[in-house]
Design a protein around this motif. Structure first.
Motif, PDB file in Angstrom:
ATOM      1  N   VAL A   1       0.835  -1.321   0.140  1.00 27.69           N
ATOM      2  CA  VAL A   1       0.059   0.031   0.034  1.00 27.69           C
ATOM      3  C   VAL A   1       0.612   1.210   0.017  1.00 27.69           C
ATOM      4  CG1 VAL A   1      -1.648   1.367   1.242  1.00 27.69           C
ATOM      5  CG2 VAL A   1      -2.153  -1.173   0.862  1.00 27.69           C
ATOM      6  N   THR A   2       1.793   1.140   0.720  1.00 26.50           N
ATOM      7  CA  THR A   2       3.005   2.437   0.847  1.00 26.50           C
ATOM      8  C   THR A   2       3.310   2.750  -0.510  1.00 26.50           C
ATOM      9  OG1 THR A   2       3.550   1.782   2.977  1.00 26.50           O
ATOM     10  CG2 THR A   2       4.553   3.668   1.732  1.00 26.50           C
ATOM     11  N   SER A   3       3.810   1.702  -1.587  1.00 25.10           N
ATOM     12  CA  SER A   3       4.105   2.109  -2.675  1.00 25.10           C
ATOM     13  C   SER A   3       3.002   2.648  -3.466  1.00 25.10           C
ATOM     14  CB  SER A   3       4.458   0.728  -3.389  1.00 25.10           C
ATOM     15  OG  SER A   3       4.887   0.864  -4.883  1.00 25.10           O
ATOM     16  N   MET A   4       1.700   2.427  -3.261  1.00 24.91           N
ATOM     17  CA  MET A   4       0.602   2.805  -4.127  1.00 24.91           C
ATOM     18  C   MET A   4       0.294   4.335  -3.734  1.00 24.91           C
ATOM     19  SD  MET A   4      -1.948  -0.456  -3.520  1.00 24.91           S
ATOM     20  CE  MET A   4      -3.445   0.287  -4.772  1.00 24.91           C
TER      21      MET A   4
ATOM     22  N   THR B   1      11.692   8.184   1.962  1.00 21.47           N
ATOM     23  CA  THR B   1      10.972   9.426   2.616  1.00 21.47           C
ATOM     24  C   THR B   1      10.804   8.998   3.953  1.00 21.47           C
ATOM     25  OG1 THR B   1       9.584   9.996   0.468  1.00 21.47           O
ATOM     26  CG2 THR B   1       8.865  10.740   2.645  1.00 21.47           C
ATOM     27  N   ALA B   2      11.242  10.127   4.767  1.00 16.76           N
ATOM     28  CA  ALA B   2      10.933   9.862   6.235  1.00 16.76           C
ATOM     29  C   ALA B   2       9.578  10.772   6.659  1.00 16.76           C
ATOM     30  CB  ALA B   2      12.272  10.419   7.062  1.00 16.76           C
ATOM     31  N   PHE B   3       8.731   9.991   6.991  1.00 13.19           N
ATOM     32  CA  PHE B   3       7.300  10.556   7.449  1.00 13.19           C
ATOM     33  C   PHE B   3       7.333  11.013   8.633  1.00 13.19           C
ATOM     34  CE2 PHE B   3       6.716   7.443   4.075  1.00 13.19           C
ATOM     35  CZ  PHE B   3       5.992   8.186   2.925  1.00 13.19           C
ATOM     36  N   THR B   4       8.081  12.266   8.879  1.00 13.65           N
ATOM     37  CA  THR B   4       8.496  12.817  10.112  1.00 13.65           C
ATOM     38  C   THR B   4       7.428  13.965  10.571  1.00 13.65           C
ATOM     39  OG1 THR B   4       9.832  14.282   8.924  1.00 13.65           O
ATOM     40  CG2 THR B   4      11.000  12.317  10.041  1.00 13.65           C
ATOM     41  N   ASP B   5       6.631  14.366   9.614  1.00 11.70           N
ATOM     42  CA  ASP B   5       5.374  15.259   9.829  1.00 11.70           C
ATOM     43  C   ASP B   5       4.419  15.111   8.848  1.00 11.70           C
ATOM     44  OD1 ASP B   5       5.711  17.586   7.611  1.00 11.70           O
ATOM     45  OD2 ASP B   5       7.495  17.056   8.506  1.00 11.70           O
ATOM     46  N   TYR B   6       3.137  15.616   9.284  1.00  8.18           N
ATOM     47  CA  TYR B   6       2.067  15.338   8.419  1.00  8.18           C
ATOM     48  C   TYR B   6       1.874  15.983   7.267  1.00  8.18           C
ATOM     49  CZ  TYR B   6      -0.810  13.565  12.512  1.00  8.18           C
ATOM     50  OH  TYR B   6      -1.061  12.816  13.750  1.00  8.18           O
ATOM     51  N   SER B   7       2.735  17.080   7.012  1.00  5.10           N
ATOM     52  CA  SER B   7       3.026  17.345   5.569  1.00  5.10           C
ATOM     53  C   SER B   7       3.320  16.572   4.446  1.00  5.10           C
ATOM     54  CB  SER B   7       3.989  18.761   5.436  1.00  5.10           C
ATOM     55  OG  SER B   7       5.125  18.457   5.766  1.00  5.10           O
ATOM     56  N   LYS B   8       4.258  15.384   4.982  1.00  2.00           N
ATOM     57  CA  LYS B   8       4.590  14.372   4.094  1.00  2.00           C
ATOM     58  C   LYS B   8       3.283  13.479   3.393  1.00  2.00           C
ATOM     59  CE  LYS B   8       8.914  15.374   4.840  1.00  2.00           C
ATOM     60  NZ  LYS B   8       9.981  14.627   5.591  1.00  2.00           N
ATOM     61  N   TYR B   9       2.490  13.542   4.223  1.00  2.00           N
ATOM     62  CA  TYR B   9       1.306  12.757   3.628  1.00  2.00           C
ATOM     63  C   TYR B   9       0.432  13.605   2.891  1.00  2.00           C
ATOM     64  CZ  TYR B   9       2.345  10.175   7.777  1.00  2.00           C
ATOM     65  OH  TYR B   9       3.066   9.305   8.796  1.00  2.00           O
ATOM     66  N   PHE B  10       0.354  14.725   2.877  1.00  2.00           N
ATOM     67  CA  PHE B  10      -0.579  15.824   1.819  1.00  2.00           C
ATOM     68  C   PHE B  10       0.371  16.326   0.920  1.00  2.00           C
ATOM     69  CE2 PHE B  10      -2.626  14.728   5.914  1.00  2.00           C
ATOM     70  CZ  PHE B  10      -3.735  13.821   5.522  1.00  2.00           C
TER      71      PHE B  10
ATOM     72  N   LEU C   1      -1.388  -2.844   9.529  1.00  2.00           N
ATOM     73  CA  LEU C   1      -0.272  -3.410  10.208  1.00  2.00           C
ATOM     74  C   LEU C   1       0.555  -2.700  10.785  1.00  2.00           C
ATOM     75  CD1 LEU C   1       0.600  -6.226   7.134  1.00  2.00           C
ATOM     76  CD2 LEU C   1      -0.770  -6.715   9.176  1.00  2.00           C
ATOM     77  N   SER C   2       0.953  -3.208  12.255  1.00  6.11           N
ATOM     78  CA  SER C   2       1.739  -2.585  13.003  1.00  6.11           C
ATOM     79  C   SER C   2       3.154  -2.872  12.657  1.00  6.11           C
ATOM     80  CB  SER C   2       1.513  -2.745  14.308  1.00  6.11           C
ATOM     81  OG  SER C   2       0.315  -2.508  15.005  1.00  6.11           O
ATOM     82  N   MET C   3       3.436  -2.346  11.453  1.00  7.14           N
ATOM     83  CA  MET C   3       4.808  -2.797  10.846  1.00  7.14           C
ATOM     84  C   MET C   3       6.222  -2.341  11.362  1.00  7.14           C
ATOM     85  SD  MET C   3       3.684  -2.305   6.682  1.00  7.14           S
ATOM     86  CE  MET C   3       5.093  -3.443   6.252  1.00  7.14           C
ATOM     87  N   GLY C   4       6.025  -1.265  12.308  1.00 10.90           N
ATOM     88  CA  GLY C   4       7.287  -0.976  12.904  1.00 10.90           C
ATOM     89  C   GLY C   4       7.813  -1.894  13.863  1.00 10.90           C
ATOM     90  N   ILE C   5       7.020  -2.610  14.579  1.00  6.54           N
ATOM     91  CA  ILE C   5       7.226  -3.492  15.860  1.00  6.54           C
ATOM     92  C   ILE C   5       8.331  -4.574  15.402  1.00  6.54           C
ATOM     93  CG2 ILE C   5       6.300  -4.995  17.271  1.00  6.54           C
ATOM     94  CD1 ILE C   5       3.921  -3.127  17.327  1.00  6.54           C
TER      95      ILE C   5
ATOM     96  N   THR D   1     -10.535  -6.172   5.871  1.00  2.85           N
ATOM     97  CA  THR D   1      -9.309  -5.380   4.946  1.00  2.85           C
ATOM     98  C   THR D   1      -8.137  -5.056   5.870  1.00  2.85           C
ATOM     99  OG1 THR D   1     -10.486  -3.515   4.852  1.00  2.85           O
ATOM    100  CG2 THR D   1     -11.043  -4.949   3.306  1.00  2.85           C
ATOM    101  N   ILE D   2      -7.128  -5.199   5.531  1.00  2.00           N
ATOM    102  CA  ILE D   2      -5.773  -4.961   6.166  1.00  2.00           C
ATOM    103  C   ILE D   2      -4.874  -4.219   5.155  1.00  2.00           C
ATOM    104  CG2 ILE D   2      -3.895  -5.686   7.572  1.00  2.00           C
ATOM    105  CD1 ILE D   2      -5.749  -8.179   8.210  1.00  2.00           C
ATOM    106  N   ALA D   3      -4.242  -3.019   5.676  1.00  2.00           N
ATOM    107  CA  ALA D   3      -3.390  -2.340   4.807  1.00  2.00           C
ATOM    108  C   ALA D   3      -1.925  -2.590   5.212  1.00  2.00           C
ATOM    109  CB  ALA D   3      -3.808  -0.885   5.006  1.00  2.00           C
ATOM    110  N   GLU D   4      -1.158  -2.966   4.411  1.00  2.00           N
ATOM    111  CA  GLU D   4       0.279  -3.083   4.778  1.00  2.00           C
ATOM    112  C   GLU D   4       1.039  -1.675   4.121  1.00  2.00           C
ATOM    113  OE1 GLU D   4       4.356  -5.357   3.339  1.00  2.00           O
ATOM    114  OE2 GLU D   4       3.091  -4.425   1.878  1.00  2.00           O
ATOM    115  N   ASP D   5       0.921  -0.769   5.211  1.00  2.00           N
ATOM    116  CA  ASP D   5       1.468   0.540   4.886  1.00  2.00           C
ATOM    117  C   ASP D   5       2.513   0.957   5.965  1.00  2.00           C
ATOM    118  OD1 ASP D   5       1.920   3.390   4.408  1.00  2.00           O
ATOM    119  OD2 ASP D   5       0.101   3.833   5.617  1.00  2.00           O
ATOM    120  N   MET D   6       3.627   1.208   5.577  1.00  2.00           N
ATOM    121  CA  MET D   6       4.849   1.583   6.467  1.00  2.00           C
ATOM    122  C   MET D   6       4.792   3.014   6.755  1.00  2.00           C
ATOM    123  SD  MET D   6       7.829  -0.835   5.000  1.00  2.00           S
ATOM    124  CE  MET D   6       7.804  -0.108   3.226  1.00  2.00           C
ATOM    125  N   SER D   7       4.149   3.879   6.111  1.00  2.00           N
ATOM    126  CA  SER D   7       4.195   5.364   6.318  1.00  2.00           C
ATOM    127  C   SER D   7       2.965   5.775   7.249  1.00  2.00           C
ATOM    128  CB  SER D   7       3.894   5.961   4.817  1.00  2.00           C
ATOM    129  OG  SER D   7       2.393   6.089   4.595  1.00  2.00           O
TER     130      SER D   7
END
Length: 648
Positions: A321-324, A333-342, A396-400, A370-376
């Motif tokens: 999903v992140t790739s999409m 990309t480091a998703f360090t703040d909300y501006s990275k999502y928009f 998915l809790s992908m960071g753990i 439905t489950i999303a594989e999103d690292m962001s």
């Protein structure tokens, strides 16, 4: 939009969230008109491909760039002159033939472009096999399996997911089958207590070593493992056992193979995919769908409904999903703040497609998951569309898993930071549900190690028998249990385990390929390790079964809003928390018994990781309750779970 109430930090991006809803509504109206429904729109599999009618059969294909089209196969000696398709509206080609389908025939569609023939596997083919040249051939197949069982409702149960791959599920040096998985592995999953199976690598893929993530034929169940009827029988039997089945669906990209799949299907790169760089995933060497094209949306949405309708899957785990979501696919990309999502990096057409997909799935099958594989960690991923979200049920809790690997790879046990651990396991998007896990198939791929291999390393081969003395193995077993219990209880409203990891399966995953001499050593599951009474793997399996039973008995996973931290003392490596009616107390100290005390109601001990039946040395720990005060002394690297009672 309720998403702003869940997360007020999104207020500066209110317009972006409004645009998310506007784009979704606008696309729906374009596709469906004013009163149309997605379940009526997503019926491509009932129209395209091979359809048996009362007194004739039809074949239809969408190929807008071609000059002529023929159906060829062994039923007409691969000569399409007698089976020429007629051109229709919008690049659709159609063939109508009296009588019955030539079931069992190998077929391809011959497309003429610039006077030259292109041979392609039909895009809606439901059964595809590899020929002697390792190319794909379509096979006309009519499923005949009659389902006997209704799909079980998950209801308020937490999804306890057993991630599985059919091919590697045998202990033998070969590819396993749907039938053998149904007969041999389903009973294991039932006995372990999991209520959901997540099947990988079902959608047909030319390269076995791709783990099923380079799909060629989106409507075909992989013939490596058997026939469509045998997959249906597997799903039906799982339903009869009370187990739901999810498909690991790959709509994030497609294989580049020409002739096998969709790439250059009608001679153009733009039929299904973006032109140029935007249509290429450089890291994966795959093709990227154009989610803004109506015909592509129709193909993909129809694909989702097909798997729900024809095979009766109970939902999907969406891969990649992140790739999409992002034009750079989240790479670098480091998703360090909300501006990275928009930002301009966000692929708004892909976001809209995912919203359409979730609405379709829940419209057609209200109880689907439905489950999303999103690292962001895209905001709203697992919130309802009506709240401003994207509509998934879980992320998915992908960071753990990465957290645990880094802990055991780069730090000593006394460097475990319990506050950092607490933050990793409990902090997630407000209002959104997660699937927690300590490791999945990703952590077992060649070049990496499973958690048990990081902990035990070479001694897993020599010191796992019950009579051997090994401090390394003692530590590995103790930490394997602690990692699983703390992750299971804190990291999500559901839980996932990859096949075999429940008993500490050794080694890594590596499929037979040229680089390893086509060896199956690492492409199988050694179930006998956990069945051998002389080996300690049996203790880890017993622990996992008892841990899963905790959720069945006490329904605490979904109660994330009821988690109370009762005690944390980093220097002593002590952590305690209450969740629902259960009290969890951990001692992560590598060598010393430690004491903890705090105010509590009366308790009853129900679970001890140090129990001898789990490979521990207990009972060594003790506890006491007097007049509203709880105290316990825990052995090193152990944990206890208590049930709060009304008896004082």
């Amino acid at each position: 939009m309720n998403i702003l109430e869940y997360d007020p930090y999104l207020e500066p991006f209110k317009e972006d969230l409004s645009k998310r809803l506007f784009d979704f509504a606008r696309t729906k109206k374009r596709l469906l008109g004013v009163d149309g429904r997605l379940t009526d729109f997503a019926n491509g599999y009932k129209y395209f491909g091979f359809q048996q009618e009362a007194d004739h059969w039809t074949f239809r294909e969408w190929a807008p760039n071609v000059e002529a089209a023929y159906l060829v196969g062994d039923f007409n000696d691969w000569d399409g002159k007698s089976h020429e398709l007629k051109a229709g509206y919008g690049g659709v080609w159609e063939l109508v033939v009296p009588g019955k389908l030539p079931v069992g025939s190998k077929v391809k569609v011959q497309l003429m472009v610039d006077g030259k023939p292109l041979y392609r596997v039909p895009s809606y083919m439901n059964y595809v096999v590899q020929n002697e040249r390792y190319e794909m051939d379509g096979v006309i197949y009519e499923p005949s399996y009659q389902f006997k069982h209704q799909a079980p409702a998950l209801g308020k149960e937490a999804p306890l997911i057993y991630e599985a791959h059919i091919g590697i599920s045998t202990e033998e040096y070969r590819i396993n089958s749907y039938r053998e998985f149904r007969e041999d592995v389903l009973p294991r999953i039932k006995a372990d207590g999991y209520n959901t199976i997540q099947l990988m690598a079902i959608m047909e893929h030319p390269l076995y070593a791709s783990f099923g993530y380079q799909v060629s034929n989106f409507y075909a169940a992989s013939s490596r493992f058997g026939t469509p009827d045998e997959l249906m029988a597997l799903i039906d039997e799982a339903h009869g056992m009370g187990i739901r089945v999810l498909l690991d669906v790959v709509h994030s990209h497609a294989v580049k193979n020409v002739g096998d799949g969709l790439n250059l299907f009608d001679g153009t790169t733009s039929q299904y995919f973006h032109e140029g760089e935007r249509g290429e995933h450089r890291e994966w060497n795959t093709k990227l769908f154009n989610y803004g094209k109506d015909e592509v949306i129709h193909f993909l949405l129809s694909n989702l409904k097909f798997w729900l309708d024809v095979y009766r899957f109970d939902g999907f785990r969406f891969d990649g999903v992140t790739s999409m979501l992002y034009h750079d696919h989240g790479l670098g990309t480091a998703f360090t703040d909300y501006s990275k999502y928009f930002s301009l990096n966000t692929d708004v057409e892909a976001v809209t497609y995912l919203m359409l997909a979730n609405e379709l799935i829940h419209e057609f099958r209200p109880g689907a998951t439905t489950i999303a594989e999103d690292m962001s960690a895209m905001p709203g991923m697992a919130l309802p569309i009506s709240d401003g979200g994207i509509g998934f049920d879980y992320r998915l809790s992908m960071g753990i898993p990465d957290y645990w690997i880094k802990q055991f790879k780069k730090k000593t046990d006394d460097q475990l930071d319990l506050m950092e651990l607490w933050w990793e396991l409990t902090i997630r998007r407000p209002g959104e549900k997660n699937i927690g896990y300590a490791e999945s198939h990703d952590q077992a791929l060649v070049g990496d190690k499973t958690l048990m291999m990081w902990l035990a390393d070479a001694e897993i081969y020599t010191k796992m028998d019950i009579h051997s003395q090994s401090l390394v193995i003692d530590r590995a077993i103790a930490l394997h249990k602690l990692v699983r219990l703390v992750t299971f209880s804190l990291a999500g409203e559901g839980y996932l385990n990859f096949m075999g990891n429940e008993f500490g399966h050794p080694e890594w995953l590596d499929f037979p390929r040229e680089g390893n001499g086509d060896d199956y050593q690492h492409a199988r599951r050694q179930w006998s390790l956990a069945e051998n009474e002389g080996l300690r793997f049996k203790y880890l399996l017993a622990f996992d079964q008892a841990m899963i039973a905790l959720e069945h008995d006490h329904d605490f996973l979904a109660k994330s809003n009821e988690v109370q931290q009762k005690w944390v003392k980093n220097e002593d490596k002590l952590l305690a928390y209450q969740k629902g009616e259960l009290l969890f107390v951990f001692n992560f100290h590598p060598t010393e018994m430690k004491q903890v005390s705090f105010a509590s109601g009366p308790v009853e001990l129900i679970f001890d990781t140090d129990d001898a039946k789990f490979g521990g040395f207990g009972p060594r720990s003790s506890f006491n309750y007097e007049a509203g005060s709880f105290s316990a002394e825990l052995a090193a690297r152990s944990a206890m779970v208590f049930k709060l009672t009304s008896k004082d």
